[in-house]
Design an enzyme around this catalytic site. Structure first.
Site, PDB file in Angstrom:
ATOM      1  N   LYS A  48       0.738  -1.169   0.219  1.00 16.33           N
ATOM      2  CA  LYS A  48      -0.120  -0.076   0.135  1.00 16.33           C
ATOM      3  C   LYS A  48       0.912   1.285   0.104  1.00 16.33           C
ATOM      4  CE  LYS A  48      -3.890  -2.526   0.332  1.00 16.33           C
ATOM      5  NZ  LYS A  48      -4.189  -2.696  -1.057  1.00 16.33           N
ATOM      6  N   CYS A  49       2.071   1.145  -0.350  1.00 18.00           N
ATOM      7  CA  CYS A  49       3.004   2.171  -0.275  1.00 18.00           C
ATOM      8  C   CYS A  49       2.979   2.887  -1.825  1.00 18.00           C
ATOM      9  CB  CYS A  49       4.467   1.764  -0.059  1.00 18.00           C
ATOM     10  SG  CYS A  49       5.652   3.229   0.040  1.00 18.00           S
ATOM     11  N   GLY A  50       3.114   4.313  -1.440  1.00 14.04           N
ATOM     12  CA  GLY A  50       3.022   5.053  -2.867  1.00 14.04           C
ATOM     13  C   GLY A  50       4.229   4.607  -3.811  1.00 14.04           C
ATOM     14  N   ALA A  95       4.853   1.401  -4.435  1.00 15.55           N
ATOM     15  CA  ALA A  95       4.658   0.220  -4.797  1.00 15.55           C
ATOM     16  C   ALA A  95       4.748  -0.150  -6.093  1.00 15.55           C
ATOM     17  CB  ALA A  95       3.502  -0.554  -4.169  1.00 15.55           C
TER      18      ALA A  95
END
Length: 160
Positions: free
Chosen positions: A35-37, A39
């Site tokens: 869910k990291c920007g 990713a």
């Protein structure tokens, strides 16, 4: 002094084993989060893995939920999600503590052997460590560094 190859890690499919499995290869070790920007970097990491794997290059993904709960998936859900969304086939490991008092010995070693900006602590997901065939940390890259920008370093390492 302990070598990176003496470290034990827990993979999603092989259980706990030594990194000696990868001895003699060039490694790009990355703490990941679905869910990291950042990713979307998984696509580029997979491309690099496919491009250089025959030359002894591996991307090793270590999911971490230490930064704003950006890895909410259970260990067993991560490989399927990464495969379906990003085409990831490189080795993935169980969720790992990459900083703090419970830091995994691998990441303790990596952060001690490479300088970060301001401090050696990992500041966010998708910090990348390039490790040479002899197990030494060649370079560290910030989460913002696009994997395409480090391809020349990977080429140099695999050609050594």
């Amino acid at each position: 002094m302990m070598s990176i190859y003496d470290m034990k890690v827990e993979s999603m499919d092989k259980g706990k084993h030594s990194l000696r499995l990868y001895e003699g290869n060039v490694l790009l070790i990355v703490n990941t989060a679905s869910k990291c920007g950042f990713a979307s970097q998984l696509n580029a990491l997979q491309t690099l893995y496919e491009r250089y794997q025959e030359q002894g290059f591996y991307v090793l993904g270590f999911p971490s939920n230490q930064f704003m709960n950006q890895e909410p998936l259970r260990d067993e859900e991560i490989p399927e999600h990464f495969q379906e969304k990003y085409g990831v086939t490189f080795p993935l490991f169980k969720k790992t503590m990459v900083r703090g008092k419970d830091i995994d010995p691998l990441f303790q070693h990596l952060t001690e052997e490479s300088k970060g900006v301001g401090s050696n602590k990992i500041k966010w997901n998708f910090t990348k460590f390039l490790v040479g065939r002899d197990g030494t940390v060649l370079n560290r890259y910030s989460p913002k560094t696009d994997p395409d920008k480090i391809e020349s370093d990977i080429q140099e390492a695999v050609n050594r």
